[in-house]
Design an enzyme around this catalytic site. Sequence first.
Site, PDB file in Angstrom:
ATOM      1  N   ALA A  65       0.798  -1.053  -0.122  1.00  0.00           N
ATOM      2  CA  ALA A  65      -0.188  -0.114  -0.212  1.00  0.00           C
ATOM      3  C   ALA A  65       0.698   1.309   0.014  1.00  0.00           C
ATOM      4  O   ALA A  65       1.990   1.074   0.487  1.00  0.00           O
ATOM      5  CB  ALA A  65      -0.857  -0.080   1.240  1.00  0.00           C
ATOM      6  N   GLY A 110       1.001  -5.257   0.696  1.00  0.00           N
ATOM      7  CA  GLY A 110      -0.352  -5.283  -0.221  1.00  0.00           C
ATOM      8  C   GLY A 110       0.233  -5.944  -1.689  1.00  0.00           C
ATOM      9  O   GLY A 110      -0.810  -6.572  -2.233  1.00  0.00           O
ATOM     10  N   GLU A 113      -0.031  -9.578  -0.853  1.00  0.00           N
ATOM     11  CA  GLU A 113      -1.459  -9.948  -0.933  1.00  0.00           C
ATOM     12  C   GLU A 113      -2.211 -10.076  -2.228  1.00  0.00           C
ATOM     13  O   GLU A 113      -2.921 -10.841  -2.567  1.00  0.00           O
ATOM     14  CB  GLU A 113      -2.180  -9.044   0.076  1.00  0.00           C
ATOM     15  CG  GLU A 113      -1.573  -9.073   1.467  1.00  0.00           C
ATOM     16  CD  GLU A 113      -2.048  -7.950   2.436  1.00  0.00           C
ATOM     17  OE1 GLU A 113      -1.912  -6.731   2.183  1.00  0.00           O
ATOM     18  OE2 GLU A 113      -2.704  -8.286   3.653  1.00  0.00           O
ATOM     19  N   GLU A 133       4.114  -5.399   7.431  1.00  0.00           N
ATOM     20  CA  GLU A 133       3.277  -4.353   7.813  1.00  0.00           C
ATOM     21  C   GLU A 133       3.648  -4.394   9.456  1.00  0.00           C
ATOM     22  O   GLU A 133       3.686  -2.970   9.867  1.00  0.00           O
ATOM     23  CB  GLU A 133       1.719  -4.889   8.125  1.00  0.00           C
ATOM     24  CG  GLU A 133       1.332  -4.876   6.588  1.00  0.00           C
ATOM     25  CD  GLU A 133       1.404  -5.793   5.693  1.00  0.00           C
ATOM     26  OE1 GLU A 133       2.191  -6.737   5.851  1.00  0.00           O
ATOM     27  OE2 GLU A 133       0.724  -6.011   4.665  1.00  0.00           O
TER      28      GLU A 133
HETATM   29  N1  CO8 Z   1       4.332   3.260  -0.363  1.00  0.00           N
HETATM   30  C1  CO8 Z   1       4.889   4.452  -0.954  1.00  0.00           C
HETATM   31  N2  CO8 Z   1       6.037   4.680  -1.227  1.00  0.00           N
HETATM   32  C2  CO8 Z   1       6.863   3.706  -1.502  1.00  0.00           C
HETATM   33  C3  CO8 Z   1       6.630   2.518  -1.173  1.00  0.00           C
HETATM   34  C4  CO8 Z   1       5.356   2.280  -0.685  1.00  0.00           C
HETATM   35  N3  CO8 Z   1       4.930   1.022  -0.079  1.00  0.00           N
HETATM   36  N4  CO8 Z   1       7.667   1.643  -1.296  1.00  0.00           N
HETATM   37  C5  CO8 Z   1       8.622   2.546  -1.815  1.00  0.00           C
HETATM   38  N5  CO8 Z   1       8.126   3.705  -2.069  1.00  0.00           N
HETATM   39  C6  CO8 Z   1       8.933   4.750  -2.570  1.00  0.00           C
HETATM   40  C7  CO8 Z   1       9.950   5.251  -1.794  1.00  0.00           C
HETATM   41  O1  CO8 Z   1       9.403   6.148  -0.594  1.00  0.00           O
HETATM   42  C8  CO8 Z   1      11.018   6.000  -2.639  1.00  0.00           C
HETATM   43  O2  CO8 Z   1      10.306   7.265  -2.948  1.00  0.00           O
HETATM   44  P1  CO8 Z   1      11.440   8.563  -3.034  1.00  0.00           P
HETATM   45  O3  CO8 Z   1      12.352   8.061  -3.995  1.00  0.00           O
HETATM   46  O4  CO8 Z   1      10.410   9.657  -3.480  1.00  0.00           O
HETATM   47  O5  CO8 Z   1      12.140   8.647  -1.593  1.00  0.00           O
HETATM   48  C9  CO8 Z   1      10.865   5.013  -3.834  1.00  0.00           C
HETATM   49  O6  CO8 Z   1       9.661   4.295  -3.479  1.00  0.00           O
HETATM   50  C10 CO8 Z   1      11.854   3.954  -4.009  1.00  0.00           C
HETATM   51  O7  CO8 Z   1      11.984   3.476  -2.728  1.00  0.00           O
HETATM   52  P2  CO8 Z   1      13.464   3.430  -1.915  1.00  0.00           P
HETATM   53  O8  CO8 Z   1      14.321   4.236  -2.100  1.00  0.00           O
HETATM   54  O9  CO8 Z   1      13.044   2.970  -0.477  1.00  0.00           O
HETATM   55  O10 CO8 Z   1      13.906   1.859  -2.569  1.00  0.00           O
HETATM   56  P3  CO8 Z   1      15.032   0.731  -2.166  1.00  0.00           P
HETATM   57  O11 CO8 Z   1      15.592  -0.205  -3.154  1.00  0.00           O
HETATM   58  O12 CO8 Z   1      16.036   1.470  -1.394  1.00  0.00           O
HETATM   59  O13 CO8 Z   1      14.109  -0.055  -0.920  1.00  0.00           O
HETATM   60  C11 CO8 Z   1      12.116  -1.408  -0.110  1.00  0.00           C
HETATM   61  C12 CO8 Z   1      12.971  -0.731  -1.375  1.00  0.00           C
HETATM   62  C13 CO8 Z   1      12.846  -2.312   0.474  1.00  0.00           C
HETATM   63  C14 CO8 Z   1      11.015  -2.062  -1.001  1.00  0.00           C
HETATM   64  C15 CO8 Z   1      11.749  -0.209   0.625  1.00  0.00           C
HETATM   65  O14 CO8 Z   1      10.942   1.029  -0.387  1.00  0.00           O
HETATM   66  C16 CO8 Z   1      10.450  -0.331   1.481  1.00  0.00           C
HETATM   67  O15 CO8 Z   1      10.602  -0.980   2.402  1.00  0.00           O
HETATM   68  N6  CO8 Z   1       9.149  -0.086   1.060  1.00  0.00           N
HETATM   69  C17 CO8 Z   1       7.878  -0.217   1.795  1.00  0.00           C
HETATM   70  C18 CO8 Z   1       7.766  -1.667   1.846  1.00  0.00           C
HETATM   71  C19 CO8 Z   1       6.451  -1.825   2.857  1.00  0.00           C
HETATM   72  O16 CO8 Z   1       6.745  -1.911   4.096  1.00  0.00           O
HETATM   73  N7  CO8 Z   1       5.318  -2.385   2.346  1.00  0.00           N
HETATM   74  C20 CO8 Z   1       4.054  -2.464   2.930  1.00  0.00           C
HETATM   75  C21 CO8 Z   1       3.580  -1.225   3.080  1.00  0.00           C
HETATM   76  S1  CO8 Z   1       1.950  -1.529   4.149  1.00  0.00           S
HETATM   77  C22 CO8 Z   1       0.723  -2.650   3.216  1.00  0.00           C
HETATM   78  O17 CO8 Z   1       1.000  -2.701   2.247  1.00  0.00           O
HETATM   79  C23 CO8 Z   1      -0.451  -2.688   4.004  1.00  0.00           C
HETATM   80  C24 CO8 Z   1      -1.742  -3.309   3.000  1.00  0.00           C
HETATM   81  C25 CO8 Z   1      -2.614  -3.171   3.739  1.00  0.00           C
HETATM   82  C26 CO8 Z   1      -3.604  -1.922   3.629  1.00  0.00           C
HETATM   83  C27 CO8 Z   1      -4.726  -1.582   4.301  1.00  0.00           C
HETATM   84  C28 CO8 Z   1      -5.437  -0.501   4.264  1.00  0.00           C
HETATM   85  C29 CO8 Z   1      -4.711   0.798   4.649  1.00  0.00           C
END
Ligand code: CO8
Length: 259
Positions: A65, A110, A113, A133
């Site tokens: 998400a 997500g 999922e 999460e």
């Molecule tokens: N949401 C928004 N932006 C994101 C997300 C995300 N999930 N993941 C990455 N991005 C963005 C980063 O903020 C970054 O943006 P910017 O360049 O503007 O800073 C860009 O994408 C590139 O990301 P990174 O620089 O972090 O890239 P890396 O290669 O260093 O890292 C990772 C990659 C490990 C995937 C890292 O980006 C990360 O940990 N991302 C988050 C992953 C995460 O925690 N996902 C779970 C989210 S919660 C969820 O999915 C719940 C679902 C149910 C929701 C229920 C209703 C609300």
Amino acid sequence: MKFKNILYENNDGIALVTMNRPEALNAFNKETLGELSEIIDFAEQDASVKVLIFTGQGKSFIAGADIAEMSKLEVLEGRDVALKGQAVFFKVENIGKPTIAAINGFALGGGCEFAMSCDIRIASEFAKFGQPEVSLGIIPGWGGTQRLPRLIGKGLAKYYIYTGEIFNAEEAYRIGLVEKIVKADELMTTAQTIAKTIMSKAPVAVKMAKGSINNGLSMDLKSGVAYEAEAYATSFGCADRMEGTAAFMEKRKANFAGK
Ligand code: CO8
């Protein structure tokens, strides 16, 4: 069909759906969920679409998400987004056509999922998986606590959901989260080959098998096999059954009409 965050094309019956917000690693915001919902409705109605393949642009499949959007939500808004995502993923799971997730990179939260809502998952050697999460102070809200244990078992699901550990394609294959691992540059051709193989089979039979597996999994065994008998009878009543059995007897390739 044109969308802001998703590319959609129909190549000879294979709908290729590409998540296209690489600057955010294809994270699902509300807008993207809405677009996905529209695509599923459209593909369900379009008789020329036989199989759907989902993938992501760039180095990510879907990184979950959209955390930036999620961080601004009030409690009840968060609940609404959870319900909305669950409804869209149910649609994905139950569309009357086979779906393949071609997982090219991060399938987190997500994104994992969503992949679990598809019928078949194949992974590039570089794909990464996880339900991280708990690191954000939340739990999986788009079906992860339900579909993950159904796919990989209760103990492993608890391990990965409690620890939030990110794991690689090999581990995903070992635990049964994906059906195949392939070289990155073979991901799409493998997905297409699987799609074409399925397309060469009797379409109603494939649809009945999908319904029987999906519905049966939420029933006790006795009800599930009773459901299977009815789905079997439906396939048995189709012209495709006559064609399939005749082709076998005549030692030729079957030419299914999908009726
Ligand atoms: N949401 C928004 N932006 C994101 C997300 C995300 N999930 N993941 C990455 N991005 C963005 C980063 O903020 C970054 O943006 P910017 O360049 O503007 O800073 C860009 O994408 C590139 O990301 P990174 O620089 O972090 O890239 P890396 O290669 O260093 O890292 C990772 C990659 C490990 C995937 C890292 O980006 C990360 O940990 N991302 C988050 C992953 C995460 O925690 N996902 C779970 C989210 S919660 C969820 O999915 C719940 C679902 C149910 C929701 C229920 C209703 C609300």
